[in-house]
Design a protein around this motif. Structure first.
Motif, short mmCIF file in Angstrom:
data_model
loop_
_atom_site.label_atom_id
_atom_site.label_comp_id
_atom_site.label_asym_id
_atom_site.label_seq_id
_atom_site.Cartn_x
_atom_site.Cartn_y
_atom_site.Cartn_z
N PRO A 455 0.81 -1.23 0.00
CA PRO A 455 0.00 0.00 0.00
C PRO A 455 0.84 1.28 0.00
CG PRO A 455 -0.20 -1.16 2.11
CD PRO A 455 0.55 -2.06 1.20
N ASP A 456 2.07 1.25 0.53
CA ASP A 456 2.85 2.50 0.53
C ASP A 456 3.56 2.74 -0.79
OD1 ASP A 456 4.78 0.61 0.71
OD2 ASP A 456 5.79 1.45 2.48
N LYS A 457 3.34 1.85 -1.75
CA LYS A 457 3.87 2.02 -3.11
C LYS A 457 5.37 2.20 -3.15
CE LYS A 457 -0.44 3.65 -5.07
NZ LYS A 457 -1.16 4.74 -5.66
N LYS A 458 6.05 1.50 -2.25
CA LYS A 458 7.51 1.56 -2.26
C LYS A 458 8.08 0.15 -2.20
CE LYS A 458 8.39 5.90 0.06
NZ LYS A 458 8.18 6.38 1.41
N ILE A 459 9.10 -0.10 -3.02
CA ILE A 459 9.78 -1.39 -2.94
C ILE A 459 11.08 -1.16 -2.18
CG2 ILE A 459 10.81 -3.30 -4.24
CD1 ILE A 459 9.00 -2.48 -6.59
N THR A 460 11.22 -1.83 -1.05
CA THR A 460 12.42 -1.60 -0.25
C THR A 460 13.48 -2.65 -0.50
OG1 THR A 460 11.33 -2.77 1.53
CG2 THR A 460 11.24 -0.37 1.61
N LYS A 461 13.10 -3.76 -1.16
CA LYS A 461 14.09 -4.79 -1.41
C LYS A 461 13.87 -5.42 -2.77
CE LYS A 461 16.65 -7.99 1.36
NZ LYS A 461 16.71 -9.02 2.34
N LEU A 462 14.81 -5.25 -3.68
CA LEU A 462 14.71 -5.84 -5.01
C LEU A 462 15.46 -7.17 -5.04
CD1 LEU A 462 15.44 -2.63 -7.11
CD2 LEU A 462 13.28 -3.88 -7.12
N PRO A 463 15.07 -8.05 -5.97
CA PRO A 463 15.79 -9.34 -6.07
C PRO A 463 17.14 -9.18 -6.78
CG PRO A 463 14.09 -9.20 -7.75
CD PRO A 463 13.98 -7.94 -6.95
N TRP A 464 18.02 -10.17 -6.63
CA TRP A 464 19.28 -10.21 -7.36
C TRP A 464 18.99 -10.23 -8.86
CZ3 TRP A 464 22.15 -12.86 -10.94
CH2 TRP A 464 23.53 -12.60 -10.93
N PRO A 465 19.73 -9.65 -9.74
CA PRO A 465 21.01 -8.98 -9.48
C PRO A 465 20.87 -7.48 -9.20
CG PRO A 465 20.65 -9.19 -11.83
CD PRO A 465 19.43 -9.75 -11.18
N VAL A 466 19.66 -6.99 -9.05
CA VAL A 466 19.51 -5.53 -8.83
C VAL A 466 19.28 -5.21 -7.36
CG1 VAL A 466 18.80 -4.92 -11.17
CG2 VAL A 466 17.09 -5.77 -9.56
N ASN A 467 19.54 -6.20 -6.48
CA ASN A 467 19.29 -5.95 -5.05
C ASN A 467 20.14 -4.80 -4.51
OD1 ASN A 467 21.53 -7.51 -5.50
ND2 ASN A 467 21.32 -8.72 -3.64
N GLY A 468 21.33 -4.59 -5.10
CA GLY A 468 22.21 -3.51 -4.63
C GLY A 468 21.54 -2.16 -4.75
N TRP A 469 20.73 -2.01 -5.77
CA TRP A 469 20.06 -0.72 -5.98
C TRP A 469 19.20 -0.36 -4.77
CZ3 TRP A 469 20.58 3.10 -9.35
CH2 TRP A 469 19.58 4.08 -9.40
N SER A 470 18.51 -1.36 -4.22
CA SER A 470 17.56 -1.06 -3.15
C SER A 470 18.21 -1.08 -1.77
CB SER A 470 16.38 -2.04 -3.19
OG SER A 470 16.86 -3.35 -3.09
N SER A 471 19.52 -1.34 -1.71
CA SER A 471 20.11 -1.41 -0.37
C SER A 471 20.19 -0.04 0.28
CB SER A 471 21.49 -2.06 -0.43
OG SER A 471 22.36 -1.27 -1.19
N THR A 472 20.15 1.04 -0.49
CA THR A 472 20.12 2.36 0.13
C THR A 472 19.00 3.24 -0.44
OG1 THR A 472 21.74 3.08 -1.49
CG2 THR A 472 22.58 2.52 0.69
N ARG A 473 18.14 2.66 -1.28
CA ARG A 473 17.08 3.50 -1.86
C ARG A 473 15.79 2.72 -1.87
NH1 ARG A 473 21.17 2.59 -5.31
NH2 ARG A 473 22.44 4.33 -6.08
N ASP A 474 14.68 3.42 -1.75
CA ASP A 474 13.39 2.80 -2.02
C ASP A 474 13.10 2.99 -3.49
OD1 ASP A 474 13.07 2.13 0.59
OD2 ASP A 474 11.89 3.92 1.10
N THR A 475 12.50 1.98 -4.09
CA THR A 475 12.13 2.07 -5.50
C THR A 475 10.62 2.28 -5.56
OG1 THR A 475 13.91 0.52 -5.97
CG2 THR A 475 12.28 0.87 -7.72
N PRO A 476 10.15 3.28 -6.31
CA PRO A 476 8.70 3.48 -6.37
C PRO A 476 8.04 2.29 -7.07
CG PRO A 476 9.83 4.94 -7.91
CD PRO A 476 10.90 4.25 -7.11
N ALA A 477 6.80 1.98 -6.66
CA ALA A 477 6.07 0.88 -7.30
C ALA A 477 5.88 1.20 -8.78
CB ALA A 477 4.72 0.72 -6.62
N PRO A 478 5.91 0.18 -9.64
CA PRO A 478 5.66 0.44 -11.06
C PRO A 478 4.23 0.93 -11.25
CG PRO A 478 6.46 -1.81 -10.69
CD PRO A 478 6.15 -1.23 -9.36
N PRO A 479 3.99 1.69 -12.33
CA PRO A 479 2.62 2.15 -12.57
C PRO A 479 1.70 0.98 -12.92
CG PRO A 479 4.05 2.64 -14.43
CD PRO A 479 4.93 2.12 -13.34
#
Lengths: 513, 215
Positions: A455-479
């Motif tokens: 519901p907060d429309k944020k992805i806090t943890k992405l799967p490998w191999p892009v998990n590094g991206w989310s280690s310090t950033r939230d990713t907005p939910a896709p449209p």
């Protein structure tokens, strides 16, 4: 261990040194930003200095012209370095000084120790100097039985606190007045127990602590802010008078100077003496500037040694673009305006040169030795906002150099047998985006992202191999739908879009970042 | 004499620079002169403003009042050090009311420990920059060795109006590079605690400036 996307993370095998303390920036920064006390201290101090700097820079109608001149003088110095160094050497020797050349830290340290020992001292006083920190002089001298006393207030706070410097100008910027009071009470036997945390009282305690040392020291070690080739004059810029004490009272003075600190002519000082104080402490002029040329009979030290230090500077010089990092006059304006430095603090950079300038200078001095080198992470310690470039009194284009160093770091990493997260992710993206069907299939997968986001429309943890991206950033939910899906739904007539679309239904999530 | 890795370092530099593009000429479009003449009223007022901003004490006097002013500004102090070449009337003013005046180098120079026992140093100066509030000493006979203007806790410094220039480039132009130079902008200070300026650390904690106006 998490993977920081695109940033090499593993520890380097080299032993710790002042330019490579051993921890990667992302790891150290992760710890440091969680230190609320540190962040509070830094944000107060940097806000103060930013305001002061802005006010005194605004007073100079010719500030941009001074910056242009400063930048061009430094470029000129680099292009003529051998002849200018020889000119400086000649002039210093002609005025009774001795000039030594040190290829690296070890050689410079040995020269200092040899001179000090020849004077029979087991203690010497020091003026704050980045060059001597860079070579780990105090630690070396301690090993050979000589105590090096730091006399700059901030350096003293760091030394007494058994701490590391975290700022070029104010090494104890990470300490607030209450912490400084505690350090003084613990480490200075003579301070009264009722010492308060009033900065004036703290400064007086330092005065008492060092007074007798100044009056009796036989040997002093300093750095140099500038060395003038055509006169052989050295300059030290300071505030407290500890510099004057060290440069005036002892019998022997040893100055350790990076070979890039040179300026060609006496006239050039008129540029740098205007640029430096306003950029560093935000003052029209610093309280004290000392200038000396060799030895003056009957006034000041009667023996003067100048040590010209390379220690990696020729590596930086060899890179025609990276060379500009050697223009730095160590004012620290770039640290004070940097949003990354303000939050992570100086210790996170793992080098005596922190902040934006450190992020380019450190890897250039040491080289970046592939994925395992913590200094390969430094060019990523930036959001590339460009504030450092605007603040730099000699116009070093730090953001462009950071990008260039990132490219060098990625290139140096291409030969790895086991691909890292970055190259795996890039290869995968390249494969997907190269084919229309694969891309469309991948888009369908985005719906899963909305589920993960919740519901907060944020992805806090992405799967490998892009998990590094989310280690310090939230990713907005896709449209809800992608542009292509929206297009297909709203242009079912097969329109190719060569007329203005009458869109009432804007796709969700396209209105901004 | 030079020792160490001289040739190795120079050769590395030459190799690093090999084949480089030479940079263009140095643009010097910044101000090298002020808008106002040395010693003009505007320049003096600017200097006074800057010195007060640094929390220095400052007073303007005519030449006829110099000696009395020096004497009154030394009130409460009885151990003074002066360089050997101070003007006779200033030296006389220092010696009034039984003050002990040490003339450095006459007969002997004072040791650091002896200077530490002195309360005030009185010196002249070489040139002063109004815009930055910077007084420059060059070690001439009326200013003395660097140590005497450093160790005592109070510095009474005489500045002649005609020695006050507006900008820093004008001052550097007047200085002789190879003399031992000290540029002083206010009393000793530090910004090392939370980047707030606090006056008074190792150098003289009080800077008292007497500006001697043109008669």
């Amino acid at each position: 261990m998490t993977t920081f996307l695109g940033i090499p993370i593993r520890r380097h095998a080299d032993p710790s040194s002042p330019l490579r303390e051993g921890e990667s920036f992302p790891h150290a920064a992760r710890r440091e930003v969680n230190n609320e006390q540190l962040r509070g201290n830094l944000s107060r101090a940097t806000a103060t200095i930013r305001g002061k700097r802005a006010a005194v820079v605004a007073e100079c109608a010719d500030w941009e012209q001074l910056r242009d001149a400063g930048s061009a003088i430094k470029a000129d110095v680099m292009s003529r370095l051998p002849e200018l160094l020889e000119e400086l050497e000649r002039n210093v020797i002609a005025r009774g000084g001795t000039v030594h050349w040190a290829a690296d830290a070890a050689e410079a340290n040995e020269i200092v120790a040899r001179i000090a020992k020849s004077k029979g001292v087991d203690e010497l006083v020091k003026v704050k100097s980045m060059a001597t920190q860079e070579i780990g002089l105090n630690e070396y001298l301690e090993e050979v039985g000589i105590a090096a006393l730091e006399t700059d207030l901030a350096e003293l706070i760091v030394q007494l606190g058994h701490d590391k410097p975290s700022h070029i100008l104010v090494p104890a910027i990470h300490r607030n007045r209450a912490e400084i009071r505690e350090i003084f009470l613990r480490e200075m036997p003579e301070v009264p127990a009722d010492l308060t945390d009033d900065p004036r009282q703290l400064a007086m305690a330092a005065r008492e602590h060092l007074r007798r040392k100044f009056l009796t020291a036989k040997v002093a070690v300093s750095g140099a802010n500038f060395a003038v080739a055509d006169t052989g004059t050295l300059a030290v810029v300071e505030s407290e008078g500890n510099g004057r004490m060290c440069l005036t009272l002892p019998e022997t003075l040893i100055t350790v100077m990076g070979i890039e600190k040179l300026i060609p002519t006496w006239q050039d000082l008129e540029v740098f003496f205007q640029l430096l104080p306003r950029s560093s402490t935000g003052e029209r002029m610093n309280p004290y500037t000392s200038l000396w040329t060799g030895v003056t009979p009957g006034d000041g030290p009667q023996e003067f040694h100048l040590i010209l230090l390379d220690n990696g500077r020729t590596n930086a010089l060899a890179d025609e673009m990276g060379r500009a990092a050697l223009h730095c006059i160590r004012c620290s304006a770039c640290l004070n305006v940097c949003p990354v430095y303000e939050r992570a603090g100086g210790h996170a950079y793992g080098s005596v040169y922190p902040g934006p300038i450190g992020a380019i200078l450190t890897p250039q001095l040491t080289g970046m030795h592939g994925h395992n080198d913590p200094n390969s992470t430094l060019p990523y310690a930036s959001s590339l906002c460009g504030a450092c470039f605007d603040a730099c009194p000699v116009k070093i284009d730090i953001p462009t150099m950071l990008v260039e160093l990132r490219a060098q770091s990625v290139d140096s990493d291409r030969g790895r047998k086991v691909p890292g997260g970055w190259s795996s992710a890039m290869k995968a993206m390249s494969w997907i985006m190269a084919d229309d069907k694969r891309f469309r299939a991948a888009e369908k997968g985005l719906a899963a992202g909305r589920l993960i986001a919740g519901p907060d429309k944020k992805i806090t943890k992405l799967p490998w191999p892009v998990n590094g991206w989310s280690s310090t950033r939230d990713t907005p939910a896709p449209p809800k739908e992608t542009f292509r899906q929206w297009w297909a739904a709203n242009r079912a007539d097969g329109s190719d879009g060569d007329r203005a679309p009458e869109h009432n239904q804007k796709p969700e999530g396209t209105e901004g970042p | 004499m030079s020792v160490g890795s001289r040739e190795a370092v120079l050769n590395k530099i030459r190799t690093a620079l090999d084949g480089q593009k030479m940079p263009g000429p140095i643009p010097r479009e910044y101000d090298t002169h002020g808008q106002h003449a040395p010693g003009s009223e505007h320049v003096i007022e600017t200097l006074v403003d800057r010195l007060e901003d640094y929390k220095a004490l400052v007073v303007r006097v005519g030449p006829a009042d110099l000696a009395d002013t020096v004497s009154s500004r030394l009130q409460g102090f009885d151990r003074i050090v002066v360089p050997a070449g101070l003007p006779a009337e200033v030296l006389e003013a220092c010696r009034r009311v039984g003050r002990t005046v040490f003339v450095d180098g006459d007969p002997a120079i004072l040791s650091a420990a002896e200077l530490d026992e002195v309360q005030v140093v009185v010196t002249a100066s070489r040139v002063t920059v109004a815009l930055t509030g910077t007084i420059v000493l060059d070690g001439a006979a009326d200013q003395g060795r660097r140590a005497i203007s450093l160790v005592p806790d109070r510095h009474l410094c005489l500045v002649r109006a005609d020695q006050i220039v507006e900008t820093l480039p004008e001052a550097l132009h007047l200085l002789e590079a190879t003399r031992p130079l000290t540029m002083i902008s206010g009393p000793s200070a530090t910004s090392d605690i939370e980047l707030n300026r606090v006056e008074g650390v190792h150098g003289p904690r009080t800077l008292d400036v007497v500006i001697i106006e043109n008669s």
